[in-house]
Design a protein around this motif. Structure first.
Motif, short mmCIF file in Angstrom:
data_model
loop_
_atom_site.label_atom_id
_atom_site.label_comp_id
_atom_site.label_asym_id
_atom_site.label_seq_id
_atom_site.Cartn_x
_atom_site.Cartn_y
_atom_site.Cartn_z
N TYR A 1 -26.29 -34.13 -14.42
CA TYR A 1 -25.36 -33.27 -15.15
C TYR A 1 -23.92 -33.63 -15.13
CZ TYR A 1 -23.41 -30.28 -11.55
OH TYR A 1 -22.92 -29.79 -10.35
N GLU B 1 -20.12 -32.07 -16.41
CA GLU B 1 -19.26 -30.93 -17.01
C GLU B 1 -18.09 -31.51 -17.30
OE1 GLU B 1 -19.64 -26.93 -14.61
OE2 GLU B 1 -19.70 -28.46 -13.28
N LYS C 1 -28.04 -24.23 -11.36
CA LYS C 1 -26.78 -23.63 -12.04
C LYS C 1 -27.12 -23.64 -13.45
CE LYS C 1 -23.30 -26.11 -9.20
NZ LYS C 1 -22.55 -27.52 -9.32
N LEU D 1 -24.99 -23.50 -16.72
CA LEU D 1 -23.49 -24.05 -17.05
C LEU D 1 -23.14 -23.83 -18.30
CD1 LEU D 1 -24.39 -27.66 -15.51
CD2 LEU D 1 -22.82 -25.96 -14.49
N SER E 1 -21.45 -28.40 -21.31
CA SER E 1 -21.96 -29.47 -20.18
C SER E 1 -22.77 -30.22 -20.78
CB SER E 1 -22.26 -28.75 -18.82
OG SER E 1 -23.54 -28.12 -18.92
#
Lengths: 368, 66
Positions: free
Chosen positions: A7, A9, A71, A73, A76
């Motif tokens: 991932y 962000e 997580k 998010l 993202s």
């Protein structure tokens, strides 16, 4: 590992691509499934992913929040990469103009040509379908119904989001961006697959029969031959003026055996109730009461790990209403932690697909 | 008269699933989504023409000859 979740962000698309590529630099990606915040330019993000993973197949959609291992998010891009050992075979198709015609025939014809067998005969234990739909198209029920008529393989997925702006959602395939469209992918996971469907509700012993509906508009005019909101409120034992305060904790559901197919009220229009998915005339639905999303999901995942021995990866199509409830209760960190030891990707959807179009559910594709 | 609806449901499920229990359950779930809940009918259920008509249409959609 044959499946990896990654991932970024970062808000800059070039930086996002750089971070994703760095995380996958030693990985021979053959398939990349990704979910991106609608705050990225959808055309640019899809093209950048397509260009950067030109030897892989790529597909995904915009979201109302993203999920990765450990997580939850916002803003993202999350992605799941599969190498050749993870995927035995696959074919991706796009259905355009879903609002107008919702024709699955060309896509199914292409699948049949690729897999050299009819979709009616394709082995449901070896192949699984993934569906990502424009979440504002309102045509998920129709697509899922037509798919279910033509094949026994399970299509699981979600409706694309746009971070609660409710203006436009997008789906992506191999570098191109679409709206008013659906992505259908048929995959043969090399090590097999399984499904988790979890919703955090108990059925109350209170029935509502939809006696007058506008199914196309997902609108219930009457339950039990009474104005919809009156029947709903009486069943709950509340004043109808406060009915919409109970929509999230007390939706209704179609019950079959132990299965609950949740239908969530969205808003009132006078005495009519507008839902996030349709209820057909004559359908008998049960009033539901909410339970704890974190503990229920944790148990469902733990049960599957115990059953399978291990999970190599999972995709969580997670209802935005569940996300909103988790946010209200301050439980998003706990929810993310459920997936900390499993390569995970997912997003907050505008509806979940499994057998039909459903709400307030996580439909989870599990890779063995 | 009674019981025709249950027989029709059983026929559709059997022909669509070919006896496979997983597909049988899946088919019943699809019927629920189409507005016919197999659990609501048994051998004593009256032969409601509207439900029978719905089942005939449903069988056609599922490509099942009844």
């Amino acid at each position: 590992m044959n499946i990896q979740s990654v991932y970024s962000e970062n808000s800059n698309i070039d930086e996002v691509i750089g971070e994703i590529k760095r995380q996958l630099q030693d990985f021979d990606t053959r398939l990349l499934i990704y979910f991106a915040s609608s705050n990225y330019d959808p055309v640019q993000i899809s093209k950048a992913i397509g260009d950067s993973f030109s030897t892989a197949q790529t597909f995904g959609c915009t979201t109302a929040g993203e999920i990765t291992s450990g997580k939850m998010l916002k803003n993202s891009l999350v992605a799941m990469a599969f190498n050749a050992e993870a995927i035995g075979d696959m074919k991706i198709e796009v259905i355009e103009n879903v609002k107008a015609n919702c024709d699955i025939k060309p896509a199914f014809g292409s699948f049949e040509q690729h897999f050299n067998t009819s979709m009616a005969e394709l082995d449901f234990s070896q192949y699984v379908g993934i569906i990502l739909v424009d979440g504002l198209s309102g045509c998920e029920e129709k697509i899922m119904d037509r798919i279910g008529d033509k094949t026994n393989i399970i299509f699981i997925g979600g409706s694309a989001g746009d971070d609660l702006k409710f203006t436009q959602t997008h789906v992506f395939a191999n570098g191109k961006t679409y709206t008013d469209a659906a992505i259908l992918a048929v995959i043969k996971p090399a090590a097999g697959f399984d499904i988790i469907k979890t919703q955090s509700f108990n059925a109350l012993n209170k029935q509502l029969v939809a006696t007058k509906v506008n199914a196309e508009a997902r609108e219930i005019i009457e339950f039990n031959n009474l104005p919809a909101v009156q029947a709903y409120s009486e069943a709950l034992g509340i004043n109808k003026e406060e009915a919409d305060n109970y929509f999230m904790s007390n939706p209704v559901g179609l019950i079959y055996g132990d299965e609950i197919f949740v239908r969530s009220p969205q808003r009132l229009d006078g005495t009519n109730m507008i839902f996030y998915c349709n209820i057909l005339e004559g359908m008998d639905v049960s009033l539901l009461e909410s339970t704890d999303i974190v503990s229920d999901t944790k148990q469902a995942v733990a049960d599957k790990v115990k059953e399978l021995g291990k999970i190599s990866g999972l995709i969580d199509f997670h209802c935005i209403l569940r996300t909103l409830e988790l946010e209200q209760k301050g439980q998003t960190i706990d929810y993310g932690k459920i997936f900390k030891d499993i390569p995970t990707v997912g997003f907050s959807t505008y509806g979940e697909e499994y057998v039909g179009h459903i709400n307030q559910t996580s439909t989870i594709l599990v890779f063995k | 008269m009674a019981g025709k609806i249950k027989k029709l449901i059983d026929t559709i499920v059997e022909k669509r699933s070919g006896g496979n229990s997983t597909i049988a359950t899946l088919t019943k779930s699809k019927m629920v989504m189409k507005g016919i809940n197999p659990e609501k009918f048994d051998g004593n259920s009256p032969d409601d023409p509207a439900v029978i008509e719905k089942l005939v249409a449903l069988a056609k959609e599922l490509n099942v000859n009844i």
